[in-house]
Design a protein around this motif. Structure first.
Motif, PDB file in Angstrom:
ATOM      1  N   ASP A 260       0.734  -1.341   0.138  1.00 14.60           N
ATOM      2  CA  ASP A 260      -0.032  -0.122   0.157  1.00 14.60           C
ATOM      3  C   ASP A 260       0.969   1.348  -0.055  1.00 14.60           C
ATOM      4  O   ASP A 260       0.414   2.065  -0.593  1.00 14.60           O
ATOM      5  N   LEU A 261       1.957   1.010   0.536  1.00  9.38           N
ATOM      6  CA  LEU A 261       3.037   2.305   0.827  1.00  9.38           C
ATOM      7  C   LEU A 261       4.546   1.714   0.476  1.00  9.38           C
ATOM      8  O   LEU A 261       4.777   0.805   0.711  1.00  9.38           O
ATOM      9  N   ILE A 262       5.033   2.506  -0.533  1.00 13.23           N
ATOM     10  CA  ILE A 262       6.417   2.156  -1.029  1.00 13.23           C
ATOM     11  C   ILE A 262       7.180   3.553  -0.669  1.00 13.23           C
ATOM     12  O   ILE A 262       6.962   4.522  -1.255  1.00 13.23           O
ATOM     13  N   VAL A 263       8.320   3.387   0.085  1.00 17.50           N
ATOM     14  CA  VAL A 263       9.236   4.391   0.691  1.00 17.50           C
ATOM     15  C   VAL A 263      10.412   4.209  -0.217  1.00 17.50           C
ATOM     16  O   VAL A 263      10.935   3.099   0.064  1.00 17.50           O
ATOM     17  N   CYS A 264      11.334   5.516  -0.583  1.00 12.94           N
ATOM     18  CA  CYS A 264      12.618   5.282  -0.913  1.00 12.94           C
ATOM     19  C   CYS A 264      13.244   6.584  -0.785  1.00 12.94           C
ATOM     20  O   CYS A 264      12.883   7.534  -1.084  1.00 12.94           O
ATOM     21  N   ASN A 265      14.450   6.534  -0.209  1.00 13.73           N
ATOM     22  CA  ASN A 265      15.332   7.495  -0.106  1.00 13.73           C
ATOM     23  C   ASN A 265      16.689   7.056  -0.834  1.00 13.73           C
ATOM     24  O   ASN A 265      17.505   6.874  -0.281  1.00 13.73           O
ATOM     25  N   PRO A 266      16.578   7.275  -2.182  1.00 13.18           N
ATOM     26  CA  PRO A 266      17.887   6.967  -3.096  1.00 13.18           C
ATOM     27  C   PRO A 266      19.006   7.943  -2.796  1.00 13.18           C
ATOM     28  O   PRO A 266      18.931   9.087  -2.019  1.00 13.18           O
ATOM     29  N   PRO A 267      20.154   7.657  -3.046  1.00 10.99           N
ATOM     30  CA  PRO A 267      21.270   8.469  -3.174  1.00 10.99           C
ATOM     31  C   PRO A 267      20.908   9.725  -4.106  1.00 10.99           C
ATOM     32  O   PRO A 267      20.121   9.644  -4.733  1.00 10.99           O
ATOM     33  N   TRP A 268      21.423  10.684  -3.340  1.00  7.06           N
ATOM     34  CA  TRP A 268      20.780  12.100  -4.165  1.00  7.06           C
ATOM     35  C   TRP A 268      21.576  12.771  -5.259  1.00  7.06           C
ATOM     36  O   TRP A 268      21.243  13.946  -5.749  1.00  7.06           O
ATOM     37  N   ILE A 269      22.728  12.370  -5.074  1.00  6.02           N
ATOM     38  CA  ILE A 269      23.734  13.174  -6.236  1.00  6.02           C
ATOM     39  C   ILE A 269      23.983  12.179  -7.480  1.00  6.02           C
ATOM     40  O   ILE A 269      24.703  11.163  -7.505  1.00  6.02           O
ATOM     41  N   PRO A 270      23.543  12.588  -8.480  1.00  5.44           N
ATOM     42  CA  PRO A 270      23.901  11.622 -10.085  1.00  5.44           C
ATOM     43  C   PRO A 270      25.173  12.011 -10.492  1.00  5.44           C
ATOM     44  O   PRO A 270      25.371  12.569 -11.488  1.00  5.44           O
ATOM     45  N   ALA A 271      26.316  11.490  -9.692  1.00  6.35           N
ATOM     46  CA  ALA A 271      27.477  11.192 -10.037  1.00  6.35           C
ATOM     47  C   ALA A 271      28.315  10.175  -9.831  1.00  6.35           C
ATOM     48  O   ALA A 271      27.818   9.106  -8.954  1.00  6.35           O
ATOM     49  N   THR A 272      29.409   9.842 -10.214  1.00  3.11           N
ATOM     50  CA  THR A 272      30.375   8.473  -9.942  1.00  3.11           C
ATOM     51  C   THR A 272      30.861   8.669  -8.372  1.00  3.11           C
ATOM     52  O   THR A 272      31.041   9.634  -8.085  1.00  3.11           O
ATOM     53  N   ALA A 273      30.419   7.571  -7.899  1.00  2.00           N
ATOM     54  CA  ALA A 273      30.976   7.290  -6.616  1.00  2.00           C
ATOM     55  C   ALA A 273      32.430   6.836  -6.609  1.00  2.00           C
ATOM     56  O   ALA A 273      32.800   6.003  -7.316  1.00  2.00           O
ATOM     57  N   HIS A 274      33.219   7.471  -5.804  1.00  2.00           N
ATOM     58  CA  HIS A 274      34.653   7.246  -5.843  1.00  2.00           C
ATOM     59  C   HIS A 274      35.169   6.123  -4.789  1.00  2.00           C
ATOM     60  O   HIS A 274      36.320   5.793  -4.842  1.00  2.00           O
ATOM     61  N   SER A 275      34.160   5.547  -4.043  1.00  2.00           N
ATOM     62  CA  SER A 275      34.239   4.521  -3.199  1.00  2.00           C
ATOM     63  C   SER A 275      33.229   3.853  -2.722  1.00  2.00           C
ATOM     64  O   SER A 275      31.952   4.397  -3.024  1.00  2.00           O
ATOM     65  N   LEU A 276      33.419   2.732  -2.075  1.00  3.14           N
ATOM     66  CA  LEU A 276      32.205   1.957  -1.771  1.00  3.14           C
ATOM     67  C   LEU A 276      31.159   2.587  -0.939  1.00  3.14           C
ATOM     68  O   LEU A 276      30.098   2.591  -0.862  1.00  3.14           O
ATOM     69  N   LEU A 277      31.800   3.416   0.273  1.00  2.00           N
ATOM     70  CA  LEU A 277      31.231   4.213   0.961  1.00  2.00           C
ATOM     71  C   LEU A 277      30.193   5.412   0.569  1.00  2.00           C
ATOM     72  O   LEU A 277      29.299   5.819   0.964  1.00  2.00           O
ATOM     73  N   ASP A 278      30.975   5.883  -0.761  1.00  2.00           N
ATOM     74  CA  ASP A 278      30.191   6.948  -1.397  1.00  2.00           C
ATOM     75  C   ASP A 278      28.802   6.422  -2.076  1.00  2.00           C
ATOM     76  O   ASP A 278      27.913   7.293  -2.280  1.00  2.00           O
ATOM     77  N   ALA A 279      28.605   5.048  -1.942  1.00  2.00           N
ATOM     78  CA  ALA A 279      27.383   4.721  -2.835  1.00  2.00           C
ATOM     79  C   ALA A 279      26.074   5.264  -2.250  1.00  2.00           C
ATOM     80  O   ALA A 279      25.206   5.113  -3.080  1.00  2.00           O
ATOM     81  N   ALA A 280      26.027   5.537  -0.937  1.00  2.00           N
ATOM     82  CA  ALA A 280      24.745   5.821  -0.261  1.00  2.00           C
ATOM     83  C   ALA A 280      24.605   7.282  -0.533  1.00  2.00           C
ATOM     84  O   ALA A 280      23.292   7.690  -0.357  1.00  2.00           O
ATOM     85  N   VAL A 281      25.459   8.125  -1.255  1.00  2.00           N
ATOM     86  CA  VAL A 281      25.238   9.336  -1.602  1.00  2.00           C
ATOM     87  C   VAL A 281      25.154   9.658  -2.977  1.00  2.00           C
ATOM     88  O   VAL A 281      24.404  10.310  -3.695  1.00  2.00           O
ATOM     89  N   TYR A 282      25.999   8.933  -3.837  1.00  2.00           N
ATOM     90  CA  TYR A 282      26.134   8.967  -5.477  1.00  2.00           C
ATOM     91  C   TYR A 282      25.663   7.945  -6.233  1.00  2.00           C
ATOM     92  O   TYR A 282      25.789   6.880  -5.808  1.00  2.00           O
ATOM     93  N   ASP A 283      24.923   8.470  -7.047  1.00  3.64           N
ATOM     94  CA  ASP A 283      24.151   7.420  -7.669  1.00  3.64           C
ATOM     95  C   ASP A 283      24.289   7.938  -9.406  1.00  3.64           C
ATOM     96  O   ASP A 283      23.556   8.649 -10.077  1.00  3.64           O
ATOM     97  N   PRO A 284      25.246   7.109  -9.915  1.00  3.56           N
ATOM     98  CA  PRO A 284      25.763   7.530 -11.473  1.00  3.56           C
ATOM     99  C   PRO A 284      24.466   7.309 -11.977  1.00  3.56           C
ATOM    100  O   PRO A 284      23.809   6.341 -12.368  1.00  3.56           O
ATOM    101  N   GLY A 285      24.253   8.535 -13.000  1.00  2.00           N
ATOM    102  CA  GLY A 285      23.203   8.591 -14.043  1.00  2.00           C
ATOM    103  C   GLY A 285      21.934   8.544 -13.315  1.00  2.00           C
ATOM    104  O   GLY A 285      20.994   7.929 -14.003  1.00  2.00           O
ATOM    105  N   SER A 286      21.694   8.435 -12.066  1.00  2.00           N
ATOM    106  CA  SER A 286      20.344   8.390 -11.500  1.00  2.00           C
ATOM    107  C   SER A 286      19.853   6.880 -11.553  1.00  2.00           C
ATOM    108  O   SER A 286      18.586   6.773 -11.662  1.00  2.00           O
ATOM    109  N   ARG A 287      20.851   5.921 -11.662  1.00  2.00           N
ATOM    110  CA  ARG A 287      20.446   4.623 -11.921  1.00  2.00           C
ATOM    111  C   ARG A 287      19.182   4.151 -10.835  1.00  2.00           C
ATOM    112  O   ARG A 287      18.211   3.612 -11.383  1.00  2.00           O
ATOM    113  N   MET A 288      19.642   4.234  -9.569  1.00  2.00           N
ATOM    114  CA  MET A 288      18.526   3.806  -8.898  1.00  2.00           C
ATOM    115  C   MET A 288      17.348   4.539  -8.706  1.00  2.00           C
ATOM    116  O   MET A 288      16.413   3.957  -8.667  1.00  2.00           O
TER     117      MET A 288
END
Length: 373
Positions: A260-288
């Motif tokens: 009934d309800l679907i929530v998503c807080n995706p990474p908010w910056i559409p740029a390449t992550a430079h590390s694994l820890l960056d993946a929560a912030v950077y979403d290359p090409g807004s893929r997610m």
């Protein structure tokens, strides 16, 4: 989760090999030279600038001093040139990448049993087990990354207060720490119609799933593609005694069924992550973001609602326009039925020394309420 390879160097003419470890996905250095307390900060910077990694054989605290000196040398110089926001962001990212590369080239040995066999080395057992697992083979790691694991472990030990839950949570290493409360507070305050089942996509620490459960949603399924996040979310749910309401699954995007309800807080910056820890912030090409919106209707009950929680940081630095976002929403067969907004309250929005201070101070996080068109 952990990058592993072997690195080689020569010690007094004798070839030496050890396992390279990086919990942050950094590649193994190709050139390694042993160094000790006699090296100067300038010499260390010259080697690092040439891509040469330095394996420290001296006093641990002296290594920290060299690392601090390298940090000073990689700080951006004051630039009074009038630049566009997009250019400021590009230069900021460029400096961050350069800084991470230089600082990652000062290495320390990590022995079997998760100890650092250097004089005056701290006890890193618990912190490094959380990041690398139990060390059963002589290894080499970046000092900068080790110090990061120590800081993360201190955060985990202390806990992070979440006002919306009236409780602390204890994130695992490698998950996004919810120190920015805006997105949590939005989910805690948005109008809730009495859904029987909710999905939390990309749950991270599980904090949003927990908020939904405490708001009375009988069943919440939280998903994440990272096993560290799934372990962290399950622990959060257990500590809050919400096991009977919240199920955490390791999967890409959506679980089986419809909610009934679907929530998503995706990474908010559409740029390449430079590390694994960056993946929560950077979403290359807004893929997610695009993948979530394109598939969400297949998992939404009739008359259900989608909550997309997203910062406008990308809009402020020119990486995505508001029109781009609305077009993606429309192309997914969705329409906006409302939006809640929260201005930035995190500490970086108040840091006037940050080259992107003006952007961060004006950042707004929105909870977009969407439904089928």
């Amino acid at each position: 989760m952990t990058a592993a390879d072997y690195i080689n160097w020569s010690d007094l003419g004798r070839p030496v090999t050890a396992l390279w470890r990086s919990a942050n996905g950094a590649p193994a250095p190709k050139r390694v030279e042993p160094v000790d307390d006699t090296i100067t900060a300038d010499a260390a910077y010259r080697l690092a600038s040439q891509g040469v990694a330095m394996l420290w054989n001296g006093d641990f605290q002296n290594a920290r001093q060299i690392l601090t000196a390298l940090e000073h040398r990689t700080r951006p110089r004051p630039d009074h040139t009038e630049r566009s926001t997009a250019d400021l962001f590009y230069r900021y990212r460029q400096n961050r990448s350069h800084r991470a590369r230089i600082l990652g080239l000062l290495l320390v040995p990590l022995a079997v049993g998760n100890t650092i066999g250097l004089r005056r080395a701290p006890d890193v057992h618990a912190a490094t087990v959380a990041a690398y697992g139990s060390i059963t083979e002589a290894s080499v790691v970046s000092l900068h990354e080790v110090l990061g694991t120590i800081g993360a472990h201190q955060w985990r030990t202390k806990g992070i207060p979440v006002a919306a839950l009236n409780a602390n949570i204890y994130p695992h290493y490698g998950t996004f720490f919810p120190v920015r409360s805006e997105y949590v507070d939005l989910v805690a305050s948005a109008p809730l119609a009495a859904p029987q089942l909710a999905f939390d996509i990309g749950t991270g620490t599980g904090v949003l799933a927990a908020v939904l459960a405490t708001r009375g949603v009988p069943h919440v399924v939280a998903t994440d593609i990272e096993s560290r996040a799934v372990a962290s979310a399950r622990e959060t749910v257990s500590l809050l005694k919400l096991d009977g309401q919240v199920e955490v699954q390791l999967t890409s995007l959506f679980p089986e069924g419809k909610a009934d309800l679907i929530v998503c807080n995706p990474p908010w910056i559409p740029a390449t992550a430079h590390s694994l820890l960056d993946a929560a912030v950077y979403d290359p090409g807004s893929r997610m973001l695009k993948g979530f919106l394109a598939g969400v209707l297949d998992h939404l009950e009739p008359n259900g609602e989608v909550w997309l929680v997203l910062s406008d940081f990308a809009e402020l630095v020119g990486l995505r326009s508001r029109g781009d976002l609305l077009n993606v929403i429309d192309a997914a067969g969705l329409r906006v039925i409302g939006a809640l907004e929260a201005p930035a309250r995190h500490s970086r929005a108040r840091d006037t020394n940050d080259p992107l201070h003006a952007v961060r101070a004006n950042e707004v996080t929105s909870l977009w309420r969407l439904c089928a068109s």
